[in-house]
Design a protein around this motif. Structure first.
Motif, PDB file in Angstrom:
ATOM      1  N   ASN A   1       0.837  -1.200   0.000  1.00  0.00           N
ATOM      2  CA  ASN A   1       0.000   0.000   0.000  1.00  0.00           C
ATOM      3  C   ASN A   1       0.875   1.254   0.000  1.00  0.00           C
ATOM      4  O   ASN A   1       0.726   2.140   0.823  1.00  0.00           O
ATOM      5  CB  ASN A   1      -0.944   0.001   1.215  1.00  0.00           C
ATOM      6  CG  ASN A   1      -2.014   1.071   1.114  1.00  0.00           C
ATOM      7  OD1 ASN A   1      -2.633   1.239   0.066  1.00  0.00           O
ATOM      8  ND2 ASN A   1      -2.247   1.796   2.197  1.00  0.00           N
ATOM      9  N   TRP A   2       1.812   1.272  -0.959  1.00  0.00           N
ATOM     10  CA  TRP A   2       2.659   2.443  -1.159  1.00  0.00           C
ATOM     11  C   TRP A   2       1.848   3.485  -1.924  1.00  0.00           C
ATOM     12  O   TRP A   2       1.887   3.559  -3.156  1.00  0.00           O
ATOM     13  CB  TRP A   2       3.885   2.071  -1.977  1.00  0.00           C
ATOM     14  CG  TRP A   2       5.152   1.902  -1.197  1.00  0.00           C
ATOM     15  CD1 TRP A   2       5.523   2.571  -0.071  1.00  0.00           C
ATOM     16  CD2 TRP A   2       6.243   1.012  -1.511  1.00  0.00           C
ATOM     17  NE1 TRP A   2       6.765   2.157   0.342  1.00  0.00           N
ATOM     18  CE2 TRP A   2       7.230   1.199  -0.523  1.00  0.00           C
ATOM     19  CE3 TRP A   2       6.465   0.092  -2.529  1.00  0.00           C
ATOM     20  CZ2 TRP A   2       8.431   0.497  -0.513  1.00  0.00           C
ATOM     21  CZ3 TRP A   2       7.662  -0.608  -2.536  1.00  0.00           C
ATOM     22  CH2 TRP A   2       8.626  -0.407  -1.536  1.00  0.00           C
ATOM     23  N   VAL A   3       1.104   4.293  -1.217  1.00  0.00           N
ATOM     24  CA  VAL A   3       0.293   5.326  -1.856  1.00  0.00           C
ATOM     25  C   VAL A   3       1.189   6.389  -2.486  1.00  0.00           C
ATOM     26  O   VAL A   3       0.896   6.929  -3.555  1.00  0.00           O
ATOM     27  CB  VAL A   3      -0.663   5.963  -0.821  1.00  0.00           C
ATOM     28  CG1 VAL A   3      -1.489   7.082  -1.458  1.00  0.00           C
ATOM     29  CG2 VAL A   3      -1.564   4.899  -0.216  1.00  0.00           C
ATOM     30  N   GLU A   4       2.293   6.670  -1.819  1.00  0.00           N
ATOM     31  CA  GLU A   4       3.241   7.692  -2.268  1.00  0.00           C
ATOM     32  C   GLU A   4       4.577   7.427  -1.586  1.00  0.00           C
ATOM     33  O   GLU A   4       4.644   6.706  -0.596  1.00  0.00           O
ATOM     34  CB  GLU A   4       2.731   9.092  -1.892  1.00  0.00           C
ATOM     35  CG  GLU A   4       2.556   9.263  -0.379  1.00  0.00           C
ATOM     36  CD  GLU A   4       1.868  10.547   0.004  1.00  0.00           C
ATOM     37  OE1 GLU A   4       1.431  11.280  -0.904  1.00  0.00           O
ATOM     38  OE2 GLU A   4       1.775  10.826   1.217  1.00  0.00           O
ATOM     39  N   PRO A   5       5.668   8.006  -2.088  1.00  0.00           N
ATOM     40  CA  PRO A   5       6.959   7.865  -1.406  1.00  0.00           C
ATOM     41  C   PRO A   5       6.920   8.527  -0.031  1.00  0.00           C
ATOM     42  O   PRO A   5       6.171   9.485   0.194  1.00  0.00           O
ATOM     43  CB  PRO A   5       7.938   8.579  -2.336  1.00  0.00           C
ATOM     44  CG  PRO A   5       7.241   8.698  -3.649  1.00  0.00           C
ATOM     45  CD  PRO A   5       5.775   8.768  -3.342  1.00  0.00           C
ATOM     46  N   ASP A   6       7.718   8.012   0.889  1.00  0.00           N
ATOM     47  CA  ASP A   6       7.822   8.611   2.218  1.00  0.00           C
ATOM     48  C   ASP A   6       9.248   9.086   2.469  1.00  0.00           C
ATOM     49  O   ASP A   6      10.080   9.111   1.551  1.00  0.00           O
ATOM     50  CB  ASP A   6       7.357   7.620   3.292  1.00  0.00           C
ATOM     51  CG  ASP A   6       8.079   6.283   3.197  1.00  0.00           C
ATOM     52  OD1 ASP A   6       9.298   6.285   2.964  1.00  0.00           O
ATOM     53  OD2 ASP A   6       7.428   5.230   3.349  1.00  0.00           O
ATOM     54  N   GLU A   7       9.548   9.459   3.709  1.00  0.00           N
ATOM     55  CA  GLU A   7      10.853  10.075   4.000  1.00  0.00           C
ATOM     56  C   GLU A   7      12.032   9.106   3.926  1.00  0.00           C
ATOM     57  O   GLU A   7      13.183   9.529   4.002  1.00  0.00           O
ATOM     58  CB  GLU A   7      10.835  10.735   5.389  1.00  0.00           C
ATOM     59  CG  GLU A   7      10.825   9.762   6.561  1.00  0.00           C
ATOM     60  CD  GLU A   7       9.459   9.590   7.177  1.00  0.00           C
ATOM     61  OE1 GLU A   7       9.414   9.529   8.426  1.00  0.00           O
ATOM     62  OE2 GLU A   7       8.464   9.515   6.432  1.00  0.00           O
TER      63      GLU A   7
ATOM     64  N   THR B   1      15.576   6.589  -6.451  1.00  0.00           N
ATOM     65  CA  THR B   1      14.733   5.389  -6.348  1.00  0.00           C
ATOM     66  C   THR B   1      13.273   5.720  -6.621  1.00  0.00           C
ATOM     67  O   THR B   1      12.562   4.936  -7.246  1.00  0.00           O
ATOM     68  CB  THR B   1      14.887   4.748  -4.961  1.00  0.00           C
ATOM     69  OG1 THR B   1      16.266   4.442  -4.736  1.00  0.00           O
ATOM     70  CG2 THR B   1      14.076   3.465  -4.860  1.00  0.00           C
ATOM     71  N   ILE B   2      12.825   6.879  -6.166  1.00  0.00           N
ATOM     72  CA  ILE B   2      11.437   7.294  -6.415  1.00  0.00           C
ATOM     73  C   ILE B   2      11.162   7.317  -7.910  1.00  0.00           C
ATOM     74  O   ILE B   2      10.142   6.789  -8.381  1.00  0.00           O
ATOM     75  CB  ILE B   2      11.163   8.681  -5.793  1.00  0.00           C
ATOM     76  CG1 ILE B   2      11.216   8.610  -4.267  1.00  0.00           C
ATOM     77  CG2 ILE B   2       9.804   9.215  -6.263  1.00  0.00           C
ATOM     78  CD1 ILE B   2      11.125   9.967  -3.597  1.00  0.00           C
TER      79      ILE B   2
ATOM     80  N   PHE C   1       4.830   1.284  -8.716  1.00  0.00           N
ATOM     81  CA  PHE C   1       4.840   0.867  -7.314  1.00  0.00           C
ATOM     82  C   PHE C   1       3.848   1.657  -6.467  1.00  0.00           C
ATOM     83  O   PHE C   1       3.349   1.149  -5.465  1.00  0.00           O
ATOM     84  CB  PHE C   1       6.244   1.054  -6.723  1.00  0.00           C
ATOM     85  CG  PHE C   1       7.166  -0.119  -6.936  1.00  0.00           C
ATOM     86  CD1 PHE C   1       7.264  -1.129  -5.998  1.00  0.00           C
ATOM     87  CD2 PHE C   1       7.947  -0.191  -8.080  1.00  0.00           C
ATOM     88  CE1 PHE C   1       8.124  -2.199  -6.189  1.00  0.00           C
ATOM     89  CE2 PHE C   1       8.812  -1.265  -8.279  1.00  0.00           C
ATOM     90  CZ  PHE C   1       8.903  -2.270  -7.330  1.00  0.00           C
ATOM     91  N   PHE C   2       3.558   2.905  -6.846  1.00  0.00           N
ATOM     92  CA  PHE C   2       2.802   3.784  -5.969  1.00  0.00           C
ATOM     93  C   PHE C   2       1.319   3.758  -6.314  1.00  0.00           C
ATOM     94  O   PHE C   2       0.807   4.584  -7.077  1.00  0.00           O
ATOM     95  CB  PHE C   2       3.371   5.206  -6.036  1.00  0.00           C
ATOM     96  CG  PHE C   2       4.819   5.255  -5.634  1.00  0.00           C
ATOM     97  CD1 PHE C   2       5.214   4.867  -4.365  1.00  0.00           C
ATOM     98  CD2 PHE C   2       5.800   5.659  -6.533  1.00  0.00           C
ATOM     99  CE1 PHE C   2       6.549   4.890  -3.983  1.00  0.00           C
ATOM    100  CE2 PHE C   2       7.132   5.693  -6.176  1.00  0.00           C
ATOM    101  CZ  PHE C   2       7.510   5.303  -4.895  1.00  0.00           C
TER     102      PHE C   2
ATOM    103  N   GLY D   1       4.580   0.290   2.411  1.00  0.00           N
ATOM    104  CA  GLY D   1       3.462   1.223   2.284  1.00  0.00           C
ATOM    105  C   GLY D   1       2.808   1.532   3.615  1.00  0.00           C
ATOM    106  O   GLY D   1       3.272   1.111   4.680  1.00  0.00           O
ATOM    107  N   TYR D   2       1.715   2.254   3.547  1.00  0.00           N
ATOM    108  CA  TYR D   2       1.013   2.701   4.743  1.00  0.00           C
ATOM    109  C   TYR D   2       0.022   1.646   5.227  1.00  0.00           C
ATOM    110  O   TYR D   2      -0.471   0.848   4.418  1.00  0.00           O
ATOM    111  CB  TYR D   2       0.259   4.005   4.450  1.00  0.00           C
ATOM    112  CG  TYR D   2       1.147   5.171   4.093  1.00  0.00           C
ATOM    113  CD1 TYR D   2       1.807   5.888   5.084  1.00  0.00           C
ATOM    114  CD2 TYR D   2       1.325   5.548   2.765  1.00  0.00           C
ATOM    115  CE1 TYR D   2       2.627   6.964   4.761  1.00  0.00           C
ATOM    116  CE2 TYR D   2       2.148   6.626   2.437  1.00  0.00           C
ATOM    117  CZ  TYR D   2       2.785   7.319   3.439  1.00  0.00           C
ATOM    118  OH  TYR D   2       3.614   8.373   3.118  1.00  0.00           O
TER     119      TYR D   2
END
Length: 238
Positions: A159-165, A171-172, A180-181, A217-218
């Motif tokens: 559940n990688w909605v978006e890249p995180d910190e 890689t993004i 992936f997102f 993911g989240y």
């Protein structure tokens, strides 16, 4: 404990559902001939003061103190064949029981104490195992019979909605080009490596759940089943 991979940047442990905890950290390794850095998640389940670690991520000293404040680590569970670098650290630190699927590769010197088998003994009560049968690399999901059903997955469900910190910019860009997102996604790298067939997801559709905690993911809290079923249909037309 210098023989183990070092702790990498990670967040704080949060209680996402009663007695179910989640922490995001970092993975950095070489894939497809170049270095990638992205996030990965650890889930912790508490039962009667005992803790089970799933999808292990080594924490720093402050994080380990927070973990110890939650209870006693007694189990470490390997859900996916593509994870596991930090399993030996936790197994040795806590003299924990190590669980994995039959045929799953483990780090050198790490012994599987108990095998994960559908219908067999589980690391804690109120838990059932779903095993992917058609894949080239062993992978499973645990279902907790709590709060409408909680799935704990590794690489299969994401559940990688978006890249995180915890991502690097380079890689993004790579992962955006590989889709992936997405909400309630099937892991693209896992799909490539394991090549699951639709029959596995037909069986998974029979597993009732409300929430999903994945290795990447989240946390997907509430209505997770509906969202993943849409993904199964989009990819496999089932």
């Amino acid at each position: 404990m210098s023989k183990y991979p070092e702790s990498m940047p990670h967040g704080e442990i949060s209680e996402v559902l009663p007695d179910v905890f989640f922490v995001a950290g970092t993975m950095r390794n070489e894939f497809f001939g170049s270095m990638w850095q992205f996030s990965r998640n650890m889930t912790i389940v508490r039962e009667n003061g005992n803790l089970t670690i799933l999808n292990s991520v080594r924490l720093n000293d402050e994080g380990l103190a927070a973990l110890d404040s939650l209870g006693k680590v007694v189990n470490v569970v390997r859900l996916g064949d593509m994870h596991g670098m930090d399993d030996p650290f936790y197994v040795d630190r806590y003299n924990a029981t190590f669980w994995a699927l039959p045929g799953m590769k483990t780090q050198e010197g790490l012994k599987v104490n108990k095998e994960l088998i559908e219908g067999g003994e589980m690391p804690f009560d109120g838990c059932t195992l779903f095993e992917f049968k058609t894949v080239k690399r062993p992978e499973c999901i645990l279902r907790l019979d709590r709060d409408g059903g909680i799935l704990i997955a590794c690489d299969s469900l994401q559940n990688w909605v978006e890249p995180d910190e915890f991502f690097e910019d380079e890689t993004i860009a790579k992962m955006q080009g590989m889709d992936f997102f997405k909400t309630a996604n099937l892991g693209p790298a896992w799909m490539h490596e394991s090549q699951p067939l639709a029959s596995d997801f037909l069986r998974l559709k029979d597993v009732a759940f409300e929430h999903a905690l994945c290795g990447h993911g989240y946390p997907l809290i509430n209505n997770a089943q509906t969202q993943f079923h849409k993904t199964f249909n989009d990819i496999f037309n089932i």
